[in-house]
Write a protein that holds these residues in place. Structure first.
Motif, PDB file in Angstrom:
ATOM      1  N   PHE A  58      -7.245   0.760  51.704  1.00 24.12           N
ATOM      2  CA  PHE A  58      -6.460   0.381  50.535  1.00 24.12           C
ATOM      3  C   PHE A  58      -4.950   0.366  50.811  1.00 24.12           C
ATOM      4  CE2 PHE A  58     -10.531   1.889  48.923  1.00 24.12           C
ATOM      5  CZ  PHE A  58     -10.931   0.751  48.251  1.00 24.12           C
ATOM      6  N   GLU A  59      -4.526   0.889  51.957  1.00 29.11           N
ATOM      7  CA  GLU A  59      -3.116   0.813  52.332  1.00 29.11           C
ATOM      8  C   GLU A  59      -2.669  -0.637  52.495  1.00 29.11           C
ATOM      9  OE1 GLU A  59      -2.726   3.330  55.767  1.00 29.11           O
ATOM     10  OE2 GLU A  59      -3.166   5.144  54.609  1.00 29.11           O
ATOM     11  N   HIS A  60      -3.610  -1.543  52.726  1.00 32.21           N
ATOM     12  CA  HIS A  60      -3.286  -2.962  52.878  1.00 32.21           C
ATOM     13  C   HIS A  60      -2.915  -3.621  51.559  1.00 32.21           C
ATOM     14  CE1 HIS A  60      -4.423  -2.827  57.060  1.00 32.21           C
ATOM     15  NE2 HIS A  60      -5.576  -2.265  56.731  1.00 32.21           N
ATOM     16  N   LEU A  61      -3.088  -2.921  50.439  1.00 29.29           N
ATOM     17  CA  LEU A  61      -2.715  -3.476  49.135  1.00 29.29           C
ATOM     18  C   LEU A  61      -1.221  -3.764  49.036  1.00 29.29           C
ATOM     19  CD1 LEU A  61      -4.941  -1.309  46.800  1.00 29.29           C
ATOM     20  CD2 LEU A  61      -5.221  -3.731  47.304  1.00 29.29           C
ATOM     21  N   VAL A  62      -0.411  -3.058  49.818  1.00 27.33           N
ATOM     22  CA  VAL A  62       1.033  -3.317  49.772  1.00 27.33           C
ATOM     23  C   VAL A  62       1.331  -4.760  50.173  1.00 27.33           C
ATOM     24  CG1 VAL A  62       1.687  -0.896  50.103  1.00 27.33           C
ATOM     25  CG2 VAL A  62       1.438  -2.386  52.094  1.00 27.33           C
ATOM     26  N   LYS A  63       0.466  -5.379  50.950  1.00 30.99           N
ATOM     27  CA  LYS A  63       0.647  -6.781  51.354  1.00 30.99           C
ATOM     28  C   LYS A  63       0.391  -7.731  50.197  1.00 30.99           C
ATOM     29  CE  LYS A  63      -0.859  -5.489  55.944  1.00 30.99           C
ATOM     30  NZ  LYS A  63      -2.024  -5.428  56.825  1.00 30.99           N
ATOM     31  N   GLY A  69      -0.389   1.986  48.703  1.00 35.28           N
ATOM     32  CA  GLY A  69      -1.801   1.852  49.001  1.00 35.28           C
ATOM     33  C   GLY A  69      -2.498   3.195  48.969  1.00 35.28           C
ATOM     34  N   LYS A  70      -1.845   4.174  48.362  1.00 35.78           N
ATOM     35  CA  LYS A  70      -2.397   5.527  48.286  1.00 35.78           C
ATOM     36  C   LYS A  70      -3.193   5.685  46.997  1.00 35.78           C
ATOM     37  CE  LYS A  70      -0.287   7.021  51.983  1.00 35.78           C
ATOM     38  NZ  LYS A  70      -0.993   7.031  53.229  1.00 35.78           N
ATOM     39  N   ILE A  71      -4.449   6.030  47.140  1.00 40.18           N
ATOM     40  CA  ILE A  71      -5.306   6.235  45.971  1.00 40.18           C
ATOM     41  C   ILE A  71      -4.951   7.574  45.344  1.00 40.18           C
ATOM     42  CG2 ILE A  71      -7.668   6.520  45.176  1.00 40.18           C
ATOM     43  CD1 ILE A  71      -8.500   4.769  47.556  1.00 40.18           C
ATOM     44  N   LYS A  72      -4.683   7.542  44.040  1.00 39.77           N
ATOM     45  CA  LYS A  72      -4.359   8.764  43.303  1.00 39.77           C
ATOM     46  C   LYS A  72      -5.456   9.131  42.314  1.00 39.77           C
ATOM     47  CE  LYS A  72       0.619   8.155  43.542  1.00 39.77           C
ATOM     48  NZ  LYS A  72       1.851   8.019  42.765  1.00 39.77           N
ATOM     49  N   ASN A  73      -6.280   8.166  41.965  1.00 44.59           N
ATOM     50  CA  ASN A  73      -7.275   8.351  40.916  1.00 44.59           C
ATOM     51  C   ASN A  73      -8.611   7.816  41.421  1.00 44.59           C
ATOM     52  OD1 ASN A  73      -8.694   8.480  38.538  1.00 44.59           O
ATOM     53  ND2 ASN A  73      -7.570   6.839  37.543  1.00 44.59           N
ATOM     54  N   PHE A  74      -9.489   8.690  41.842  1.00 46.83           N
ATOM     55  CA  PHE A  74     -10.785   8.277  42.361  1.00 46.83           C
ATOM     56  C   PHE A  74     -11.749   8.101  41.192  1.00 46.83           C
ATOM     57  CE2 PHE A  74     -10.510   8.438  46.965  1.00 46.83           C
ATOM     58  CZ  PHE A  74      -9.283   9.059  47.133  1.00 46.83           C
ATOM     59  N   SER A  75     -11.810   6.884  40.682  1.00 47.33           N
ATOM     60  CA  SER A  75     -12.724   6.538  39.596  1.00 47.33           C
ATOM     61  C   SER A  75     -13.168   5.095  39.812  1.00 47.33           C
ATOM     62  CB  SER A  75     -12.044   6.723  38.236  1.00 47.33           C
ATOM     63  OG  SER A  75     -10.904   5.907  38.131  1.00 47.33           O
ATOM     64  N   ALA A  76     -14.043   4.607  38.939  1.00 52.89           N
ATOM     65  CA  ALA A  76     -14.594   3.261  39.113  1.00 52.89           C
ATOM     66  C   ALA A  76     -13.476   2.249  39.364  1.00 52.89           C
ATOM     67  CB  ALA A  76     -15.393   2.880  37.883  1.00 52.89           C
ATOM     68  N   PRO A  77     -13.678   1.402  40.334  1.00 47.86           N
ATOM     69  CA  PRO A  77     -14.899   1.042  41.042  1.00 47.86           C
ATOM     70  C   PRO A  77     -15.259   1.946  42.220  1.00 47.86           C
ATOM     71  CG  PRO A  77     -13.156  -0.412  41.759  1.00 47.86           C
ATOM     72  CD  PRO A  77     -12.575   0.480  40.692  1.00 47.86           C
ATOM     73  N   ILE A  78     -14.437   2.979  42.500  1.00 48.65           N
ATOM     74  CA  ILE A  78     -14.858   3.963  43.490  1.00 48.65           C
ATOM     75  C   ILE A  78     -15.797   4.922  42.770  1.00 48.65           C
ATOM     76  CG2 ILE A  78     -14.148   5.872  44.990  1.00 48.65           C
ATOM     77  CD1 ILE A  78     -11.543   4.363  45.508  1.00 48.65           C
ATOM     78  N   VAL A  79     -17.036   4.964  43.223  1.00 45.92           N
ATOM     79  CA  VAL A  79     -18.039   5.754  42.525  1.00 45.92           C
ATOM     80  C   VAL A  79     -18.361   7.061  43.229  1.00 45.92           C
ATOM     81  CG1 VAL A  79     -19.068   3.795  41.317  1.00 45.92           C
ATOM     82  CG2 VAL A  79     -19.916   4.406  43.587  1.00 45.92           C
ATOM     83  N   LEU A  80     -17.838   7.219  44.443  1.00 44.41           N
ATOM     84  CA  LEU A  80     -18.135   8.430  45.195  1.00 44.41           C
ATOM     85  C   LEU A  80     -17.173   8.535  46.365  1.00 44.41           C
ATOM     86  CD1 LEU A  80     -20.384  10.708  45.461  1.00 44.41           C
ATOM     87  CD2 LEU A  80     -21.484   9.175  47.075  1.00 44.41           C
ATOM     88  N   VAL A  81     -16.778   9.754  46.672  1.00 51.19           N
ATOM     89  CA  VAL A  81     -16.042  10.040  47.898  1.00 51.19           C
ATOM     90  C   VAL A  81     -16.972  10.894  48.749  1.00 51.19           C
ATOM     91  CG1 VAL A  81     -14.002  11.103  48.915  1.00 51.19           C
ATOM     92  CG2 VAL A  81     -13.811   9.939  46.713  1.00 51.19           C
ATOM     93  N   THR A  82     -17.237  10.458  49.963  1.00 49.49           N
ATOM     94  CA  THR A  82     -18.208  11.151  50.813  1.00 49.49           C
ATOM     95  C   THR A  82     -17.588  12.391  51.441  1.00 49.49           C
ATOM     96  OG1 THR A  82     -17.649   9.988  52.859  1.00 49.49           O
ATOM     97  CG2 THR A  82     -19.268   8.928  51.381  1.00 49.49           C
ATOM     98  N   GLU A  83     -18.437  13.220  52.017  1.00 48.92           N
ATOM     99  CA  GLU A  83     -17.964  14.411  52.721  1.00 48.92           C
ATOM    100  C   GLU A  83     -17.067  14.048  53.893  1.00 48.92           C
ATOM    101  OE1 GLU A  83     -21.354  16.738  53.818  1.00 48.92           O
ATOM    102  OE2 GLU A  83     -22.016  16.974  51.741  1.00 48.92           O
ATOM    103  N   GLU A  84     -17.244  12.844  54.426  1.00 50.75           N
ATOM    104  CA  GLU A  84     -16.415  12.372  55.536  1.00 50.75           C
ATOM    105  C   GLU A  84     -15.075  11.817  55.063  1.00 50.75           C
ATOM    106  OE1 GLU A  84     -19.672  11.278  55.099  1.00 50.75           O
ATOM    107  OE2 GLU A  84     -20.462  12.777  56.472  1.00 50.75           O
ATOM    108  N   GLY A  85     -14.887  11.745  53.738  1.00 47.38           N
ATOM    109  CA  GLY A  85     -13.632  11.252  53.186  1.00 47.38           C
ATOM    110  C   GLY A  85     -13.568   9.743  53.013  1.00 47.38           C
ATOM    111  N   THR A  86     -14.705   9.071  53.134  1.00 47.53           N
ATOM    112  CA  THR A  86     -14.735   7.635  52.880  1.00 47.53           C
ATOM    113  C   THR A  86     -15.032   7.390  51.407  1.00 47.53           C
ATOM    114  OG1 THR A  86     -17.069   7.507  53.463  1.00 47.53           O
ATOM    115  CG2 THR A  86     -15.472   7.064  55.227  1.00 47.53           C
TER     116      THR A  86
END
Length: 129
Positions: A58-63, A69-86
């Motif tokens: 998402f850092e590419h959003l600056v383009k 491109g820093k996510i501050k709010n993990f909510s839909a359409p992001i439905v899950l953050v994995t243990e690996e941080g993806t």
């Protein structure tokens, strides 16, 4: 649908990619999810699918004019953050033939289309910890 390449996070064999479309949306290309324990935690409506991508994609959003491109709010359409941080991103499965013809996608990847407004909203608000 016409796509504009914003960027990718590649390592050999992996190629999560972010595109802006001419339909006021983003197309997120990422890894298909096969892990049953992960899929069991998700509710995916008909016609939708999920992709797993590194948060750094998402850092590419600056383009595309997004201030950060820093996510501050993990909510839909992001439905899950994995243990690996993806991030697991959910959206309508891309079926537009013109858009798909503009992409290079290995068999183990797929893509979703999400409204720009829903992605930009993830960059606002308090920082997620």
């Amino acid at each position: 649908m016409k796509l504009r390449f914003l960027g990718k996070n590649s390592t050999p064999g992996d190629s999560p990619t972010l595109y802006a479309s001419d339909q006021d949306s983003y197309v997120v290309q990422g890894w298909k999810i096969y892990a049953r324990d992960l899929l069991a935690r998700l509710e995916v409506p008909d016609g939708h699918t999920v992709v797993e991508v590194p948060t750094e994609l998402f850092e590419h959003l600056v383009k595309d004019g997004v201030s950060t491109g820093k996510i501050k709010n993990f909510s839909a359409p992001i439905v899950l953050v994995t243990e690996e941080g993806t991030c697991v991103v959910q959206g309508p499965r891309m079926r537009d033939a013109e858009a798909l013809s503009q992409m290079r996608m290995p068999d183990y990847e797929t893509c979703v289309e999400v409204p720009k407004s829903s992605i930009v909203a993830l960059m606002e608000g308090p920082t997620w910890t």
